[in-house]
Structures are given as C-alpha cells and as structure tokens.
Write an enzyme that holds these catalytic residues in place. Structure first.
Site, PDB file in Angstrom:
ATOM      1  N   SER A  88       0.795  -1.230   0.000  1.00 22.19           N
ATOM      2  CA  SER A  88       0.000   0.000   0.000  1.00 22.19           C
ATOM      3  C   SER A  88       0.826   1.279   0.000  1.00 22.19           C
ATOM      4  O   SER A  88       0.317   2.346  -0.346  1.00 22.19           O
ATOM      5  CB  SER A  88      -0.944   0.008   1.203  1.00 22.19           C
ATOM      6  OG  SER A  88      -0.215   0.099   2.408  1.00 22.19           O
ATOM      7  N   LYS A 158       0.659   4.763   6.831  1.00 26.05           N
ATOM      8  CA  LYS A 158       0.102   5.585   5.751  1.00 26.05           C
ATOM      9  C   LYS A 158       0.708   6.981   5.826  1.00 26.05           C
ATOM     10  O   LYS A 158       1.407   7.339   6.778  1.00 26.05           O
ATOM     11  CB  LYS A 158      -1.423   5.693   5.862  1.00 26.05           C
ATOM     12  CG  LYS A 158      -2.184   4.377   5.888  1.00 26.05           C
ATOM     13  CD  LYS A 158      -2.102   3.616   4.584  1.00 26.05           C
ATOM     14  CE  LYS A 158      -2.866   2.289   4.669  1.00 26.05           C
ATOM     15  NZ  LYS A 158      -2.640   1.429   3.485  1.00 26.05           N
TER      16      LYS A 158
END
Length: 275
Positions: A88, A158
C-alpha cells in the site's frame, strides 16, 4: 631370600623429596603447625568448576536483563522498528522493509501533512483480526513489547494528507488523473505517489474531524486507507484518531540496499492555508 629378609627387617627410611614439579601438586598444608609445604597451593584458591559455571550463568543473566531493559526503554520512549507487510505504500516503502518509527511524534512534536505515520488499526475501520495460536501470540507480543521483534500486524502505515479541520476533496477529474486532489481549496501535486497511480481511484469530499487525521497510501490504486473505510460518513469513520498514532516513520533500516532517511515533503503542502 637373604636380601628380602634384610629389607623387611630394616627400619623406616627417610622419604626423599620429589624432584621436578611434584611438590606443586600438593593441595594443602603438610606440616604439623599448619604451614604449607614449599610450592603448595591453598585449597581456597582453586575455584571449583561448579562455582565458575554459576558465575558465568549469573553474569550472562545480568547482561541479558540489562539488554532487555535498554531495548524496552528505547522502544517505549525513543524509537521502535516495524516491518512493511503490504504494497500500500509502494514505492516509498516496499514489502519486507524494516522501518524505524520515532516516538517523539506526536508525543513531543507536532504532526504535519506529508508525514508518514504508523498507527494502531482504528476500531472504526473494522479490520479482521489475525488468528494465531495462544502460544505464538504470547511469544510474539512479548518480543514486540520489549522491542526485540519489529511491530506489525495490528498496526498500519500511511501518509497524512489532511490535518484536523482540513477540507480534502478529490473530484471526478482527480480520480481519472485529469486533476490533483485539493486541501482547503489548494491543488496538491504529489511526487510521492507510486508511478501509474491516480490521486484517488474514487472521488471523495470530506472534512477531517477534530483530533483526527486523514491518511492515504502512496500506492493509491492498492491501498485500504481512509477512503476505503469512510463510506458516506464524510470523514468521520475513515479518519484516524491522533491518539492511535504510534509515531512517525523516519528511516528504512533494512535491507541494506534501501537504508535511508525518509524524505521531507512539507513543501508539497506549504501553500495550504489553515482550515
């Protein structure tokens, strides 16, 4: 036979002192007054083997305990290692990378847009828990707790795109790479996005709640981030509580070919006004 009789009838003869190193083998006093014979070694100066082994085991235990305590203190107050289990954040962070997370942020210094952070999987995201045996869970959690093993599993990594109160928008044009996403009305050119990715695969229009941040993966085409978990809540469910943030990613520590400090992208958001 006469020679045998002579020897048998003879009185005790004075013992001849041993030559060479024989006297050094004496292990205690030989005289009546308790004095040691010349060259003798007192018994208490010869360390028994069992005592030597016990001393070694004790010193080894002390060293291990000190190492564990230091590792725990470093992990708790300074920095903690984590590993990257998914794609990701490619190509900023690759699968299998070992990263160093600073505990100073946000505990002792403020977060900023563009920072890469590690946080506990928010309850609002409803992620499926990992199923492991009790023994494996206990051993793994214990080693992670003291800082021997890198964290992971129930943590997520993230990049922060929106701070509390920010209005973050990705229009239909943004989702087709025809235009960038905007933060508080300012278009953002994002150089860290993985090559071939669009700013967002789906359009959204959200306002970040107080004490939360809006996070997105650099691999926008394959990242279950705030967008994926927000639904139609306009930022309420997808945003991550700041209290869940473990720290800021400051470097890649492994593999050797990828060791480097994280690049600062604060200039990307330099023109974004306060909400």
């Amino acid at each position: 036979m006469s020679q045998d009789r002579d020897e048998a009838s003879a009185g005790p003869q004075p013992a001849e002192p041993e030559r060479g190193g024989g006297a050094a083998t004496s292990s205690g006093p030989t005289d009546d007054d308790g004095a040691l014979a010349p060259g003798a070694i007192p018994e208490d100066e010869v360390a028994p083997r069992s005592k030597s082994r016990w001393a070694f085991a004790r010193e080894l235990t002390v060293i291990v305990v000190i190492a564990l305590v230091l590792s725990f203190l470093v992990k708790t107050f300074l920095a903690q290692p984590f590993f990257i289990p998914s794609a990701s954040m490619e190509s900023t962070l690759d699968i299998g990378d070992r990263i160093i997370v600073s505990k100073f942020t946000p505990q002792h210094s403020p977060l900023h847009r563009g920072d890469i952070v590690v946080f506990e999987d928010p309850k609002t995201w409803g992620s499926v828990p990992q199923h492991r045996s009790l023994l494996k869970r206990v051993v793994n959690d214990s080693l992670v707790f003291v800082g021997i093993l890198p964290g992971g599993g129930d943590h997520v990594v993230k990049r922060i795109i929106g701070m509390p109160g920010d209005h973050v928008v990705c229009s239909l044009a943004c989702s087709t790479k025809a235009g960038p996403l905007t933060v508080n009305g300012v278009p953002i050119t994002e150089p860290y996005i993985d090559k071939g990715s669009v700013p967002s695969t789906t359009p959204f229009n959200i306002t970040v709640p107080a004490d939360k941040v809006w996070v997105m993966g650099d691999n926008r085409n394959d990242s279950a981030d705030s967008r994926f978990h927000d639904g139609t809540s306009h930022g309420k469910l997808g945003s991550v509580p700041m209290s869940d943030i473990t720290g800021q990613v400051v470097a890649i520590a492994w593999p050797i070919s990828r060791i480097h400090a994280m690049k600062d992208y604060s200039n990307v958001f330099a023109k974004v006004p306060k909400p």
